[in-house]
Write an enzyme that holds these catalytic residues in place. Structure first.
Site, PDB file in Angstrom:
ATOM      1  N   LYS A 112       2.563   8.963   8.310  1.00  0.00           N
ATOM      2  CA  LYS A 112       2.206   8.584   9.872  1.00  0.00           C
ATOM      3  C   LYS A 112       2.408   9.570  10.877  1.00  0.00           C
ATOM      4  O   LYS A 112       1.928  10.514  11.537  1.00  0.00           O
ATOM      5  CB  LYS A 112       1.752   7.626  10.036  1.00  0.00           C
ATOM      6  CG  LYS A 112       0.750   7.537   8.643  1.00  0.00           C
ATOM      7  CD  LYS A 112       0.492   5.665   8.914  1.00  0.00           C
ATOM      8  CE  LYS A 112      -0.612   5.515   8.057  1.00  0.00           C
ATOM      9  NZ  LYS A 112      -0.198   4.729   6.614  1.00  0.00           N
ATOM     10  N   ASP A 137       9.630   3.131   1.559  1.00  0.00           N
ATOM     11  CA  ASP A 137       7.652   3.494   2.058  1.00  0.00           C
ATOM     12  C   ASP A 137       7.674   3.190   3.756  1.00  0.00           C
ATOM     13  O   ASP A 137       7.444   1.984   3.750  1.00  0.00           O
ATOM     14  CB  ASP A 137       7.372   2.561   1.114  1.00  0.00           C
ATOM     15  CG  ASP A 137       5.566   3.580   1.480  1.00  0.00           C
ATOM     16  OD1 ASP A 137       5.210   4.239   3.293  1.00  0.00           O
ATOM     17  OD2 ASP A 137       5.133   2.974   1.258  1.00  0.00           O
ATOM     18  N   PHE A 145       1.095  -0.762   0.226  1.00  0.00           N
ATOM     19  CA  PHE A 145      -0.052  -0.025   0.035  1.00  0.00           C
ATOM     20  C   PHE A 145       0.949   0.832   0.061  1.00  0.00           C
ATOM     21  O   PHE A 145       1.879   1.241   0.817  1.00  0.00           O
ATOM     22  CB  PHE A 145      -1.077  -0.112   1.046  1.00  0.00           C
ATOM     23  CG  PHE A 145      -1.789   1.106   0.703  1.00  0.00           C
ATOM     24  CD1 PHE A 145      -2.866   1.272   0.372  1.00  0.00           C
ATOM     25  CD2 PHE A 145      -1.743   2.453   2.145  1.00  0.00           C
ATOM     26  CE1 PHE A 145      -3.657   2.718   0.439  1.00  0.00           C
ATOM     27  CE2 PHE A 145      -2.190   3.226   1.659  1.00  0.00           C
ATOM     28  CZ  PHE A 145      -3.041   3.872   1.508  1.00  0.00           C
TER      29      PHE A 145
END
Ligand SMILES: *Cc1c(COP(=O)(O)O)cnc(C)c1O
Length: 391
Positions: A246, A216, A129
């Site tokens: 995040k 990532d 993702f």
């Protein structure tokens, strides 16, 4: 009244009004243990005094000027991130998808300008993702996220995750590959950990073929896995490019792209930019997060609490039929079940515990890095009770 909100989220019927550490309170005053941290965002917990103070002070001083001007605060945070990661230069943006979008652009520039490839390709993995902008959803290895948004952005080559032989075969068939984009642990994909040799093997293949290793770390970064960055579990391994978001701002939107200078230098004025990226308010929050994480050694704490939480879960959930595997790294944990588990989220909510289910049958736990042993005990006991009741 949600009729004026686009229906992009299947929302749970609860609204929180206040938080403190790992606790949240709803409108009726009921207290909840947060084992999700806003999906790996609030690593320091809610209403952390250092972050609150930094944001308040900065809001009263200066919120935004523009990247047209120098920002010493931005320069300092960039230097700290480089010192922690071993990378050289930073571009600030506002989210994970934006950070990955920038990484994809940088890889293409590298392909054109360094590798002299007319149509550079990026290797991505099944189950990954990377975000929901067009390029990042195209990079994502999940058909559900792509469905309905075709034509996808081209230039991605797909490989099974954790399968070096498959990557080598793709390397032989695709001389146009210039970079690999990979999560050190797949988050949305079900807390899938690679075998010990996967990332080092990718590093080797990248060196051999002149590819960029782009990690990532939007979910795994900022202490989540028990190191500041997920790649630091591998001695001597360094990526060429890394993305963060995040946990970086503890809830204040900020993302970052980091790279080695040989690659980063390809971004010259006019090639990329952002109006809000790296504005003073977000930078102040992220600097407070970073300073606190360093001072309190929160990655090491996440490592310890995570190991103990996994141990407690294995003991408490042993023998429960539906529990297939308990896995994770630091405070990024997955409990894989034998069947779809979505209903357990509401039942945990009723008992005052916030958890998440991803990839249909994996309970995902992302507690704040400040989680205590007592909070871990409460979480484990609640999950034990719920799973004993069945799915
Ligand atoms: C959440 C996530 C993203 C997307 O971040 P946004 O801030 O929602 O755009 C990208 N990559 C990974 C690994 C993520 O977990």
């Amino acid at each position: 009244m949600t009729e004026h909100l686009m229906n992009t989220y299947a929302r749970l019927p609860v609204a929180f009004v206040r938080g403190e550490g790992a606790w949240l309170w709803d409108e009726a005053g009921k207290r909840y243990l947060d084992a999700l941290s806003g999906v790996a965002v609030c690593g320091l917990g809610h209403a952390h005094p250092a972050v609150a103070q930094a944001v308040c002070q900065q809001a009263q001083t200066l919120i935004h000027t523009s990247n047209i001007y120098r920002m010493p605060m931005q320069e300092r945070l960039a230097a700290d991130l480089c010192q922690l990661s071993g990378l050289d230069q930073v571009f600030f943006c506002n989210s994970g998808a934006e950070a990955n979008e920038a990484a994809i652009k940088l890889a293409r520039l590298y392909g054109h300008e360094v590798r002299q490839v007319a149509e550079p390709k990026i290797l991505v993995f099944d189950g990954s993702f990377h975000g929901r902008t067009l390029a990042t959803l195209s990079a994502t290895g999940n058909r559900k996220i792509q469905q309905g948004f075709e034509p996808l952005v081209s230039g991605f080559v797909r490989s099974p995750y954790n399968d070096l032989a498959a990557v080598e075969a793709l390397a032989r068939a695709n001389p146009d590959i210039v970079a690999v984009l990979v999560e050190p642990v797949q988050g949305e994909g079900g807390v899938r950990l690679p075998s010990a040799g996967f990332l080092p093997g990718l590093r080797e293949l990248c060196d051999r073929h002149g590819w960029l290793l782009m990690l990532d770390e939007v979910q795994t970064g900022m202490g989540r896995t028990g190191q500041f960055f997920g790649f630091q579990h591998y001695a001597g391994l360094r990526p060429d490019v890394m993305t963060l978001a995040k946990g970086l701002g503890n809830g204040v939107p900020i993302g970052a792209l980091l790279a080695r200078v040989e690659v980063a230098r390809l971004f010259v004025p006019g090639k990329h930019g952002s109006t809000f990226g790296g504005g003073q308010l977000a930078i102040a929050a992220a600097q407070a997060v970073l300073d606190t994480m360093r001072a309190e050694q929160l990655p090491a704490r996440a490592e310890r609490t995570g190991a103990s939480l996994r141990h407690k879960l294995r003991q408490r959930l042993a023998g429960i039929l539906d529990v297939k595997e308990i896995r994770g790294q630091g405070l990024m944990l997955g409990i894989e079940l034998g069947r779809p588990a979505a209903s357990i989220v509401q039942r945990a909510l009723d008992r005052g515990v916030l958890i998440n289910v991803t990839a249909e049958r994996v309970i995902r736990l992302l507690p704040p890095l400040i989680f205590t042993e007592e909070q871990a005990d409460l979480l484990v006991e609640t999950l034990g009770t719920l799973l004993e009741e069945g799915l």
